[in-house]
Write an enzyme that holds these catalytic residues in place. Structure first.
Site, PDB file in Angstrom:
ATOM      1  N   HIS A   1       0.842  -1.209   0.000  1.00  0.00           N
ATOM      2  CA  HIS A   1       0.000   0.000   0.000  1.00  0.00           C
ATOM      3  C   HIS A   1       0.875   1.257   0.000  1.00  0.00           C
ATOM      4  CE1 HIS A   1      -3.190  -2.582   2.210  1.00  0.00           C
ATOM      5  NE2 HIS A   1      -3.687  -2.327   1.018  1.00  0.00           N
TER       6      HIS A   1
ATOM      7  N   LYS B   1     -15.927  -7.327   5.172  1.00  0.00           N
ATOM      8  CA  LYS B   1     -14.624  -8.015   5.171  1.00  0.00           C
ATOM      9  C   LYS B   1     -14.236  -8.517   6.559  1.00  0.00           C
ATOM     10  CE  LYS B   1     -11.705  -6.896   1.293  1.00  0.00           C
ATOM     11  NZ  LYS B   1     -10.382  -6.384   0.909  1.00  0.00           N
TER      12      LYS B   1
ATOM     13  N   ARG C   1      -2.237  -6.296  -8.395  1.00  0.00           N
ATOM     14  CA  ARG C   1      -1.202  -7.298  -8.203  1.00  0.00           C
ATOM     15  C   ARG C   1      -1.294  -8.287  -9.360  1.00  0.00           C
ATOM     16  NH1 ARG C   1      -3.059  -7.523  -2.076  1.00  0.00           N
ATOM     17  NH2 ARG C   1      -4.930  -7.144  -3.268  1.00  0.00           N
TER      18      ARG C   1
ATOM     19  N   SER D   1      -2.833  -7.847   2.651  1.00  0.00           N
ATOM     20  CA  SER D   1      -3.210  -7.723   4.073  1.00  0.00           C
ATOM     21  C   SER D   1      -3.732  -9.053   4.618  1.00  0.00           C
ATOM     22  CB  SER D   1      -4.299  -6.664   4.243  1.00  0.00           C
ATOM     23  OG  SER D   1      -3.844  -5.411   3.813  1.00  0.00           O
TER      24      SER D   1
END
Ligand code: ADP
Length: 170
Positions: free
Chosen positions: A19, A43, A94, A132
């Protein structure tokens, strides 16, 4: 003279070196970069919104970047972007795995406001595998996450894992 504002939205649960690299790259493309920390209860985050917001603010302060600010939001991204006067949404990409979700979201967001462009950035190759979700998984099983997050974030995650109490069995 009009200024160009960009939003880099995310859950940042927690903020990683990946990030941070996107923030460093993205801030060069706009006059003002707003990092939008979403509530995102779907989430089931490890850190509460206020905690994530404080962590991102602390990380950005340590990076000493003059045109970056951090704002929390609990709203539709495009409405938040409009309210902030943003013309660009920044997202990191990514591997292929990110593509489908990001493609769909950018497409839907075009329907909501076609004046705001989504721009994708790639982090440094060495930072691309960092996610993460995996950082949390590694930490939950007692692994070392030093390579993926700052020392301050590592301490926060380790403290949280100790509170939750999960280190794995052999
Ligand atoms: P979200 O829940 O919105 O996906 P995240 O905090 O997981 O929020 O990620 C925010 C953005 O940062 C996403 O666009 C994600 O693809 C990107 N990102 C996360 N980690 C990396 C990385 N290592 N390299 C490049 N982009 C990344």
């Amino acid at each position: 003279m009009s200024t160009r504002t960009g939003i880099y939205p995310g859950t940042f649960d927690p903020i990683t070196r990946g990030h941070a690299d996107i923030i460093r790259r993205g801030r060069k493309l706009v006059d003002h970069l707003i990092i939008g920390v979403t509530t995102n209860p779907s989430k089931n985050p490890m850190f509460e919104t206020e905690e994530r917001l404080a962590m991102v603010k602390r990380e950005v302060a340590a990076m000493d970047l003059d045109n970056v600010s951090v704002v929390g939001f609990n709203a539709l991204l495009m409405k938040f972007a409009e309210a902030q006067g943003a013309s660009v949404i920044l997202r990191g990409l990514r591997a292929v795995a990110d593509f489908e979700y990001e493609y769909q979201m950018a497409g839907m967001n075009q329907y909501l406001d076609d004046e705001i462009e989504t721009v994708f950035l790639m982090a440094d190759v060495s930072l691309q595998p960092i996610a993460s979700k995996l950082v949390k998984e590694i930490a939950l099983y007692g692994g070392d996450i030093t390579s993926f997050v700052s020392p301050a974030v590592r301490d926060d995650v380790v403290a949280r894992v100790e509170r939750i109490g999960m280190k794995g069995d052999y």
